[in-house]
Scaffold this motif. Sequence first.
Motif, PDB file in Angstrom:
ATOM      1  N   GLY A  56      -2.191   0.268  -9.527  1.00  0.00           N
ATOM      2  CA  GLY A  56      -1.509   0.322  -8.246  1.00  0.00           C
ATOM      3  C   GLY A  56      -0.009   0.414  -8.291  1.00  0.00           C
ATOM      4  O   GLY A  56       0.663   0.241  -7.266  1.00  0.00           O
ATOM      5  N   MET A  57       0.575   0.701  -9.466  1.00  0.00           N
ATOM      6  CA  MET A  57       2.024   0.808  -9.589  1.00  0.00           C
ATOM      7  C   MET A  57       2.516   2.248  -9.453  1.00  0.00           C
ATOM      8  O   MET A  57       3.709   2.515  -9.562  1.00  0.00           O
ATOM      9  CB  MET A  57       2.481   0.234 -10.933  1.00  0.00           C
ATOM     10  CG  MET A  57       2.293  -1.273 -11.065  1.00  0.00           C
ATOM     11  SD  MET A  57       3.396  -2.224  -9.964  1.00  0.00           S
ATOM     12  CE  MET A  57       2.246  -2.689  -8.662  1.00  0.00           C
ATOM     13  N   ASP A  58       1.612   3.173  -9.245  1.00  0.00           N
ATOM     14  CA  ASP A  58       1.957   4.578  -9.032  1.00  0.00           C
ATOM     15  C   ASP A  58       0.909   5.142  -8.081  1.00  0.00           C
ATOM     16  O   ASP A  58      -0.173   4.556  -7.902  1.00  0.00           O
ATOM     17  CB  ASP A  58       1.975   5.342 -10.359  1.00  0.00           C
ATOM     18  CG  ASP A  58       2.754   6.653 -10.278  1.00  0.00           C
ATOM     19  OD1 ASP A  58       3.238   6.993  -9.183  1.00  0.00           O
ATOM     20  OD2 ASP A  58       2.876   7.342 -11.305  1.00  0.00           O
ATOM     21  N   SER A  59       1.220   6.263  -7.469  1.00  0.00           N
ATOM     22  CA  SER A  59       0.290   6.887  -6.530  1.00  0.00           C
ATOM     23  C   SER A  59       0.060   8.337  -6.917  1.00  0.00           C
ATOM     24  O   SER A  59       0.831   8.923  -7.687  1.00  0.00           O
ATOM     25  CB  SER A  59       0.827   6.804  -5.099  1.00  0.00           C
ATOM     26  OG  SER A  59       2.037   7.539  -4.981  1.00  0.00           O
ATOM     27  N   ARG A  64      -2.957   5.193  -3.434  1.00  0.00           N
ATOM     28  CA  ARG A  64      -2.628   4.078  -4.299  1.00  0.00           C
ATOM     29  C   ARG A  64      -3.701   3.000  -4.114  1.00  0.00           C
ATOM     30  O   ARG A  64      -4.086   2.697  -2.993  1.00  0.00           O
ATOM     31  CB  ARG A  64      -1.258   3.508  -3.934  1.00  0.00           C
ATOM     32  CG  ARG A  64      -0.771   2.377  -4.837  1.00  0.00           C
ATOM     33  CD  ARG A  64       0.469   1.719  -4.241  1.00  0.00           C
ATOM     34  NE  ARG A  64       1.555   2.655  -4.027  1.00  0.00           N
ATOM     35  CZ  ARG A  64       2.522   2.916  -4.910  1.00  0.00           C
ATOM     36  NH1 ARG A  64       2.536   2.296  -6.068  1.00  0.00           N
ATOM     37  NH2 ARG A  64       3.471   3.777  -4.625  1.00  0.00           N
ATOM     38  N   SER A  65      -4.175   2.413  -5.211  1.00  0.00           N
ATOM     39  CA  SER A  65      -5.203   1.377  -5.121  1.00  0.00           C
ATOM     40  C   SER A  65      -4.827   0.155  -5.954  1.00  0.00           C
ATOM     41  O   SER A  65      -4.394   0.287  -7.100  1.00  0.00           O
ATOM     42  CB  SER A  65      -6.557   1.914  -5.607  1.00  0.00           C
ATOM     43  OG  SER A  65      -7.525   0.877  -5.608  1.00  0.00           O
ATOM     44  N   LEU A  66      -5.019  -1.025  -5.362  1.00  0.00           N
ATOM     45  CA  LEU A  66      -4.808  -2.295  -6.060  1.00  0.00           C
ATOM     46  C   LEU A  66      -6.131  -3.024  -6.297  1.00  0.00           C
ATOM     47  O   LEU A  66      -6.142  -4.230  -6.548  1.00  0.00           O
ATOM     48  CB  LEU A  66      -3.861  -3.186  -5.250  1.00  0.00           C
ATOM     49  CG  LEU A  66      -2.374  -2.824  -5.313  1.00  0.00           C
ATOM     50  CD1 LEU A  66      -1.608  -3.531  -4.202  1.00  0.00           C
ATOM     51  CD2 LEU A  66      -1.779  -3.177  -6.673  1.00  0.00           C
ATOM     52  N   ASP A 276      -8.953   4.259   1.339  1.00  0.00           N
ATOM     53  CA  ASP A 276      -9.446   5.552   1.808  1.00  0.00           C
ATOM     54  C   ASP A 276      -8.556   6.628   1.207  1.00  0.00           C
ATOM     55  O   ASP A 276      -7.422   6.362   0.796  1.00  0.00           O
ATOM     56  CB  ASP A 276      -9.424   5.633   3.330  1.00  0.00           C
ATOM     57  CG  ASP A 276     -10.448   6.640   3.862  1.00  0.00           C
ATOM     58  OD1 ASP A 276     -11.077   7.339   3.031  1.00  0.00           O
ATOM     59  OD2 ASP A 276     -10.610   6.729   5.086  1.00  0.00           O
ATOM     60  N   LEU A 277      -9.064   7.848   1.165  1.00  0.00           N
ATOM     61  CA  LEU A 277      -8.317   8.951   0.580  1.00  0.00           C
ATOM     62  C   LEU A 277      -7.503   9.682   1.635  1.00  0.00           C
ATOM     63  O   LEU A 277      -7.980   9.883   2.763  1.00  0.00           O
ATOM     64  CB  LEU A 277      -9.276   9.956  -0.072  1.00  0.00           C
ATOM     65  CG  LEU A 277     -10.086   9.488  -1.272  1.00  0.00           C
ATOM     66  CD1 LEU A 277     -11.046  10.592  -1.711  1.00  0.00           C
ATOM     67  CD2 LEU A 277      -9.180   9.102  -2.429  1.00  0.00           C
TER      68      LEU A 277
END
Length: 311
Positions: A56-59, A64-66, A276-277
């Motif tokens: 989750g530190m980049d998209s 972005r997902s954590l 979600d995308l």
Amino acid sequence: MAGSPAHASTITERTLPRPEGMRHYMVVEPDRLARSNRPLVILLHGHGTNGAMMVGMDSFAGYRSLDWVRLAERERVLLIAPDGMKAGDGRTSWNDCRGDAPTNPTGDDVGFISDLINVAVNELGADPERVYVFGSSNGGGMAYRLGIELAPRLAAIGVQSALMPAQSHCRAPSRPMSVFVMHGTADRIVPYEGGKLGNWLLRGRGSGIGVDESVALWRRVDGLTELAGRYRIPHLQSSDPTFATRYIWGQDPARVQIELMRIEGGGHAPSSKADDLPWILRKLAGNMNHDVDAAEEAWIFFRDKRASNRQ
């Protein structure tokens, strides 16, 4: 780089010297993580992304997902998310076993991951009995390779949207390994039934055997012939056109098992209840399932398994 207020972790960037050059990786240490005997999950990104995106530190195209960081904080798990190498098409990638993928890099990624396990055990307090690998797409192909070549060091592997190679330059699996597989039946980049991988944006990515054939190959190695359970996952969103079914081979979660999480109508993205995308990624990757979290399902599969119990 310190973790943001959104999560209670310390997230740092590190490098490791290797014969192929300096290698980069991210480390996530939740605040309540024990000082020793830490379970470790190594997260392997897909072709063209990086380790920072896995935590989750980049998209990527606004996504972005954590999910893995949230899970690590709750379950007190150490995460390491390394970067692959620059491939023939200029994108960051992994040297998985596809012999017909000219855009794969050629460096020693198996040696790199083995060295990372050494660092994790010797410097970060990782439990050598509880080392797990989870990979998405090309990272999943690399997880399959590690399940073959680093089998004695791993308790289990997880693979999302990846296939065993149709033309392999690696030896065949020969040691028992617990394997978690998640795959969408409508994946247009890595087809569920196997065949040529990629799309008009991703060329030279080789080919793979189908998901069911990949699972059957590992079941034969593990000696798991009888289906232990089949479970339809409750549907959470009426607007979600996908649904999930879990298939399990092997009765004991502490011993060798195979799990297939089949996402009917699902595309190339990992399932997530919270995420979600963006529309552009939905167009490219297909529908995302919202009935399960890929990270959660993989960890439930991993958590009771130990390297010494894979017999």
